[in-house]
Design a protein around this motif. Structure first.
Motif, PDB file in Angstrom:
ATOM      1  N   PHE A  53      -6.943  -0.703  -3.740  1.00  0.00           N
ATOM      2  CA  PHE A  53      -6.559   0.676  -4.031  1.00  0.00           C
ATOM      3  C   PHE A  53      -7.262   1.247  -5.259  1.00  0.00           C
TER       4      PHE A  53
ATOM      5  N   CYS B   8      -1.084   3.604  -2.567  1.00  0.00           N
ATOM      6  CA  CYS B   8      -2.082   4.389  -1.846  1.00  0.00           C
ATOM      7  C   CYS B   8      -1.604   5.813  -1.619  1.00  0.00           C
TER       8      CYS B   8
ATOM      9  N   PRO C  59       0.802  -1.231   0.000  1.00  0.00           N
ATOM     10  CA  PRO C  59       0.000   0.000   0.000  1.00  0.00           C
ATOM     11  C   PRO C  59       0.833   1.279   0.000  1.00  0.00           C
TER      12      PRO C  59
END
Length: 372
Positions: free
Chosen positions: A298, A181, A177
């Motif tokens: 995501f 992200c 992530p």
């Protein structure tokens, strides 16, 4: 088990695949079919089928959730037996255990023997219809619905409904992530993590989300589902192309064989990013309880029409009508609803027309251009 992604394997789509059908009782592994679950609900279509209620004398009542075939139906031209082929949606053994009960429910309502037949991959369902080895098909992904009609001459009869919606999305997820992200991942009520605003989406129509992150996939390992899967291959391949990444040569791709297996590949670290229907992470939660934390969603694609059911084009009209009514009735019963949920997480079945899948026909043209 995963398979390497090659240009040849991408171009050799459903029609050229060999038919390897696993009849009930097989232990072969199988691919997953697209099925959906969205964070929020949408209003159900006005023509959604209502439960069918019947009154029977207490001393002659039929078994629960079982409808007897109508005596006044024109049965001219009906065969003695039907074969019902279903798109693989999980490990084959588990699918077969659920598929035959659904076939039996259909047979009880039609007054015919119905055999469930489960192919080893998406293309096998279409080949079974085209070759006459099967007369009814269920769990057909959007691309399969188009292929069933255009390649196998089948008639589309019903579409799956989930949470009041006829649409779903591809979800993009990762075990990294920090790279994909823009914000700190947030958890839903079940503890599953999302970022880039995916959790704020109210319906499939809010996609695409996070598409700007796909350019980062150049040279990365990406887990797909199956060549015949819409959400597990076709849509993400086009999204990659739109992001400037060659879906064949620009990534190290692999086919996981199922939506749950694609999630597992990312969970296990075999791929950095993967795709599936939303939210397939729940399919491996029993064996991997922390999947919602280790695998972070995501991104989303744009909306995709749900999967459905079709019948062979040469069946008598009276039988087509009876099959359609039988499935709607099955979905309205407690036992039938349980089976449909276990197979494809279906909440209900509604009438469908060919035009509902025009967006998929357009997608096929674009996909052909990308893979040439």
């Amino acid at each position: 088990m995963t398979r390497s992604l090659t240009k040849r394997s991408f171009v050799a789509l459903a029609a050229s695949a060999a038919l390897v059908l696993a009849a009930c009782g097989s232990d072969d592994d199988a691919a997953d079919a697209p099925s959906t679950e969205a964070p929020a609900q949408t209003d159900a279509p006005a023509d959604a089928a209502a439960p069918v209620e019947t009154d029977a004398p207490a001393d002659t009542a039929a078994p629960a959730d079982t409808a007897a075939p109508a005596d006044d139906v024109d049965r001219e031209g009906w065969p003695d037996k039907l074969v019902f082929t279903l798109t693989p949606s999980q490990e084959t053994g588990g699918l077969i255990e659920t598929a035959q009960p659904l076939a039996d429910m259909l047979g009880e309502r039609l007054g015919l023997e119905v055999e469930a037949l489960v192919p080893t991959d998406y293309s096998g369902v279409i080949v079974a219809l085209e070759s006459g080895q099967a007369q009814v098909a269920g769990g057909l992904g959007p691309r399969q619905m188009v292929q069933a009609e255009e390649q196998a001459g089948a008639e589309l009869i019903l579409q799956a409904e989930r949470f009041g919606s006829l649409l779903y999305v591809t979800q993009w997820f990762t075990n990294d992530p920090d790279t994909y992200c823009d914000d700190t991942p947030v958890a839903d009520e079940d503890g599953f993590l999302f970022c880039n605003g995916v959790l704020d989406a109210e319906s499939a129509a809010d996609g695409p989300i996070g598409a700007d992150k796909l350019a980062l996939l150049e040279g990365k390992t990406v887990s797909f589902v199956d060549q015949g899967s819409t959400s597990g291959y076709a849509i993400p391949a086009l999204q990659l192309d739109e992001a400037g990444v060659d879906p064949i040569d620009g990534i190290n791709g692999l086919f996981a064989g199922g939506h749950d297996s694609s999630v597992q590949a990312v969970y296990d670290g075999d791929a950095e990013v993967g795709v599936s229907f939303n939210d397939a992470r729940g399919q491996i939660e029993e064996t991997s309880p922390d999947v919602g934390e280790k695998v972070v969603v995501f991104g989303w694609s744009g909306p995709i029409p749900n999967d459905g059911f079709a019948v062979a084009g040469d069946l008598p009209e009276s039988l087509v009508a009876a099959i359609t009514a039988a499935f709607v009735d099955i979905a309205a019963t407690e036992d039938g609803a349980t089976v449909l949920d276990e197979l494809y997480e279906i909440d209900g079945l509604v009438p469908v027309t060919s035009a509902d899948f025009d967006v998929i026909r357009d997608l096929e043209v674009k996909l052909g251009d990308v893979l040439e």
